[in-house]
Scaffold this active site. Sequence first.
Site, PDB file in Angstrom:
ATOM      1  N   ARG A 137       0.817  -1.216   0.000  1.00  0.00           N
ATOM      2  CA  ARG A 137       0.000   0.000   0.000  1.00  0.00           C
ATOM      3  C   ARG A 137       0.847   1.262   0.000  1.00  0.00           C
ATOM      4  NH1 ARG A 137      -5.547  -0.034   2.116  1.00  0.00           N
ATOM      5  NH2 ARG A 137      -6.279  -2.162   1.932  1.00  0.00           N
ATOM      6  N   ASP A 165      -7.514  -2.186  -6.876  1.00  0.00           N
ATOM      7  CA  ASP A 165      -7.971  -2.783  -5.624  1.00  0.00           C
ATOM      8  C   ASP A 165      -8.404  -4.223  -5.871  1.00  0.00           C
ATOM      9  OD1 ASP A 165      -8.615  -1.777  -2.706  1.00  0.00           O
ATOM     10  OD2 ASP A 165     -10.161  -3.225  -3.260  1.00  0.00           O
ATOM     11  N   TYR A 168     -15.498 -10.826   1.273  1.00  0.00           N
ATOM     12  CA  TYR A 168     -16.147  -9.529   1.022  1.00  0.00           C
ATOM     13  C   TYR A 168     -17.465  -9.718   0.269  1.00  0.00           C
ATOM     14  CZ  TYR A 168     -11.965  -7.080   2.605  1.00  0.00           C
ATOM     15  OH  TYR A 168     -10.932  -6.605   3.371  1.00  0.00           O
ATOM     16  N   ARG A 187      -6.120  12.070  -5.345  1.00  0.00           N
ATOM     17  CA  ARG A 187      -7.357  11.406  -4.966  1.00  0.00           C
ATOM     18  C   ARG A 187      -8.506  12.413  -4.963  1.00  0.00           C
ATOM     19  NH1 ARG A 187     -11.326   9.617  -2.392  1.00  0.00           N
ATOM     20  NH2 ARG A 187     -11.280   8.104  -0.702  1.00  0.00           N
ATOM     21  N   ARG A 195      -2.923   7.264   1.489  1.00  0.00           N
ATOM     22  CA  ARG A 195      -3.261   8.539   2.131  1.00  0.00           C
ATOM     23  C   ARG A 195      -2.182   9.143   3.012  1.00  0.00           C
ATOM     24  NH1 ARG A 195      -8.871   6.120   4.096  1.00  0.00           N
ATOM     25  NH2 ARG A 195      -7.419   4.386   4.096  1.00  0.00           N
TER      26      ARG A 195
END
Length: 351
Positions: free
Chosen positions: A25, A75, A152, A38, A29
Amino acid sequence: MAESKPILKALAGTRVSPPPIWLMRQAGRYLPEYRATRQKAGDFLTLCYTPELAAEVSLQPVRRFEFDATILFADILLVPHALGSELCFSEGQGPRLSTIASMNDVINLRPPGIVRESLAPVFETLRILSNENPGNAALIGFAGAPWTVATYMISGKGTTDHRRPLEFMRSEIMVFDALIDRLTEATVEYLSAQIEAGAEVVKLFDSWAGSLRGDDFDRYVIRPIRNIISRVSEKNPSVPIIAYARRAGKAYSRFANSTGAACVALDSSVDPEWAALRVQAHSCVQGNLDPKLLVSGGANLVEQARKIVATFSNGPHIFNLGEGITPDADPRHVQILVDTVRDPDWRSRRA
Ligand code: CP3
């Protein structure tokens, strides 16, 4: 030519000193430049599906820290999205998906080959990256492993106890197996297309592997990953595959033995000394610094990084975190980490 990239050397089984480094990752952020791009994109999925912007955020951490790898920005949930699940990322809440509850829901998913059409923007991102990627950095593509993606799809969101997927796995075996098979097929297509678009390495993320034990682990973690690896490798024998099975514990050594992965990515709960004996004996290892140390920094960060480098120094190793970097990580600590891994004594010499 390509073999001169440090990560490709390590993946071919060569000890490389200092070890190559990239971070899970690494685009995210914690970087102000990521937050700016973003914001320009609007939402996370638009960022994933806009090749110029996705390529830009993939390259940001590589420019800043001169990492040895550029990982595709995308993703693991884009595969269920392509197969027809509704997907959104709402601010501060993580992903939300429509749920799979019956055989009809599995049958109604779109055919696996659809990923080649629906995920065309991802392949375009990889084509841009294979032109713009710095010479030393290997280009890494990735996908989620079937079990993790299935959790998920069954829960409709991220959970940690996986109560629903585990119940579903036991009570609806036929439906569950059909879902795992569908995801396996789609993942083979997806990774093969990523390689055609320029990925030099691919990685499978089984982030929730630790929720399965014993025979369940063999059947739903090892088996689908071994299938995917053997089929992707059959078509692309020179492309190494990294496999991550977070919280697999002692099963990591079985995992390393039987999936056919060129490299096993270790989470930060694994003792490096144990892994040097039991995992590195079978394959290259990647990992496994605790990402919390990139929040706190200090002497502990430097010490732990040195210890990991030293413990894995007798065989092939790619330095990385054990889990993804968090939004509260300090970019200055990341720089200290990179400097320490590349030259463990740089601080003492400077002092
Ligand atoms: O490593 C990289 O820099 C490449 C990009 C990448 C992302 N997700 C970007 C992302 C990769 C390789 C992933 C994998 C991924 N996605 C995993 C497996 C790895 C792991 O961490 O265990 C999982 C489980 C997901 C699913 C997912 N995506 C969740 C649960 C979330 C929400 C959590 C969060 O941090 O908000 C995401 C969103 C996501 N994927 C973000 C990023 C940079 C944050 C989105 C934002 O910008 O708001």
